[in-house]
Design a protein around this motif. Sequence first.
Motif, PDB file in Angstrom:
ATOM      1  N   ILE A 182       0.868  -1.175   0.000  1.00 51.83           N
ATOM      2  CA  ILE A 182       0.000   0.000   0.000  1.00 51.83           C
ATOM      3  C   ILE A 182       0.910   1.231   0.000  1.00 51.83           C
ATOM      4  CG2 ILE A 182      -1.799   1.234   1.270  1.00 51.83           C
ATOM      5  CD1 ILE A 182      -2.698  -1.589   0.299  1.00 51.83           C
ATOM      6  N   PRO A 183       0.756   2.119  -0.977  1.00 55.43           N
ATOM      7  CA  PRO A 183       1.653   3.294  -1.033  1.00 55.43           C
ATOM      8  C   PRO A 183       1.399   4.268   0.118  1.00 55.43           C
ATOM      9  CG  PRO A 183      -0.013   3.410  -2.755  1.00 55.43           C
ATOM     10  CD  PRO A 183      -0.211   2.096  -2.071  1.00 55.43           C
ATOM     11  N   ASN A 184       2.377   5.080   0.439  1.00 53.09           N
ATOM     12  CA  ASN A 184       2.221   6.085   1.492  1.00 53.09           C
ATOM     13  C   ASN A 184       1.270   7.188   1.070  1.00 53.09           C
ATOM     14  OD1 ASN A 184       3.926   4.900   3.374  1.00 53.09           O
ATOM     15  ND2 ASN A 184       5.737   5.798   2.412  1.00 53.09           N
ATOM     16  N   TYR A 185       1.380   7.550  -0.197  1.00 51.75           N
ATOM     17  CA  TYR A 185       0.499   8.596  -0.703  1.00 51.75           C
ATOM     18  C   TYR A 185      -0.686   7.932  -1.397  1.00 51.75           C
ATOM     19  CZ  TYR A 185      -1.480  12.322  -3.445  1.00 51.75           C
ATOM     20  OH  TYR A 185      -2.364  13.210  -3.995  1.00 51.75           O
ATOM     21  N   LEU A 186      -1.863   8.185  -0.874  1.00 52.09           N
ATOM     22  CA  LEU A 186      -3.062   7.581  -1.449  1.00 52.09           C
ATOM     23  C   LEU A 186      -3.825   8.608  -2.258  1.00 52.09           C
ATOM     24  CD1 LEU A 186      -4.353   5.650   1.706  1.00 52.09           C
ATOM     25  CD2 LEU A 186      -2.919   4.747  -0.132  1.00 52.09           C
ATOM     26  N   GLU A 187      -4.332   8.169  -3.396  1.00 54.03           N
ATOM     27  CA  GLU A 187      -5.158   9.052  -4.205  1.00 54.03           C
ATOM     28  C   GLU A 187      -6.607   8.897  -3.781  1.00 54.03           C
ATOM     29  OE1 GLU A 187      -4.844   9.251  -8.680  1.00 54.03           O
ATOM     30  OE2 GLU A 187      -2.989   8.203  -8.166  1.00 54.03           O
ATOM     31  N   GLN A 188      -7.333  10.012  -3.850  1.00 56.77           N
ATOM     32  CA  GLN A 188      -8.761   9.967  -3.526  1.00 56.77           C
ATOM     33  C   GLN A 188      -9.486   9.121  -4.577  1.00 56.77           C
ATOM     34  OE1 GLN A 188     -10.089  11.744  -0.778  1.00 56.77           O
ATOM     35  NE2 GLN A 188     -12.039  10.739  -1.171  1.00 56.77           N
ATOM     36  N   ILE A 248     -14.412   8.241   1.325  1.00 56.72           N
ATOM     37  CA  ILE A 248     -14.945   8.815   0.087  1.00 56.72           C
ATOM     38  C   ILE A 248     -15.596  10.187   0.292  1.00 56.72           C
ATOM     39  CG2 ILE A 248     -15.237   6.652  -1.197  1.00 56.72           C
ATOM     40  CD1 ILE A 248     -18.311   8.186  -0.002  1.00 56.72           C
ATOM     41  N   CYS A 249     -15.826  10.576   1.543  1.00 51.83           N
ATOM     42  CA  CYS A 249     -16.448  11.887   1.778  1.00 51.83           C
ATOM     43  C   CYS A 249     -15.453  13.017   1.530  1.00 51.83           C
ATOM     44  CB  CYS A 249     -17.015  11.971   3.182  1.00 51.83           C
ATOM     45  SG  CYS A 249     -15.850  12.514   4.429  1.00 51.83           S
ATOM     46  N   GLY A 250     -14.148  12.661   1.480  1.00 50.79           N
ATOM     47  CA  GLY A 250     -13.148  13.687   1.225  1.00 50.79           C
ATOM     48  C   GLY A 250     -12.485  14.217   2.486  1.00 50.79           C
ATOM     49  N   CYS A 251     -12.778  13.597   3.629  1.00 51.95           N
ATOM     50  CA  CYS A 251     -12.211  14.079   4.896  1.00 51.95           C
ATOM     51  C   CYS A 251     -10.723  13.747   5.024  1.00 51.95           C
ATOM     52  CB  CYS A 251     -12.985  13.513   6.087  1.00 51.95           C
ATOM     53  SG  CYS A 251     -12.843  11.724   6.274  1.00 51.95           S
ATOM     54  N   GLY A 252     -10.232  12.873   4.152  1.00 49.38           N
ATOM     55  CA  GLY A 252      -8.798  12.581   4.136  1.00 49.38           C
ATOM     56  C   GLY A 252      -8.375  11.455   5.052  1.00 49.38           C
ATOM     57  N   ASN A 253      -9.311  10.879   5.789  1.00 47.61           N
ATOM     58  CA  ASN A 253      -8.973   9.765   6.666  1.00 47.61           C
ATOM     59  C   ASN A 253      -8.735   8.495   5.861  1.00 47.61           C
ATOM     60  OD1 ASN A 253      -9.020  10.581   9.520  1.00 47.61           O
ATOM     61  ND2 ASN A 253     -11.116  11.202   9.053  1.00 47.61           N
TER      62      ASN A 253
END
Length: 120
Positions: free
Chosen positions: A12-18, A35-40
Amino acid sequence: MKTIQHKFVEFIPNYLEQNVLYISIEYKTAVHLCICGCGNKVVTPLTPTDWELRFDGKTISLSPSIGNWNFECRSHYFITRNVIHIARRWEDWEIEEGRVEDKETKKNYYKKQKKKKRKD
Ligand SMILES: [Zn+2]
């Protein structure tokens, strides 16, 4: 219609794309950003007592639904054939009940596994 893409990865990469669900068969886990965009970051382990991943050769589905009760957004949704279906937010008592049920399911599952092993 909100959709999510899937990517099969080893790590799993460190940087995740939305809106991307990263799936590591190697580590039996899937990770995506809420998926709400809260970044969690949402981690869904793939085990017989956690989530089941279905891949039909083109799209993926995760079951059961994903309930982010630990986040402030408390979002709740299904991922079915790469489409996100927003579900109703649960009340506090429902979340609590769900947790108890989950524990029971796990307890029973591991009990059965132990019995099986003894028989072999
Ligand atoms: Zn969220």
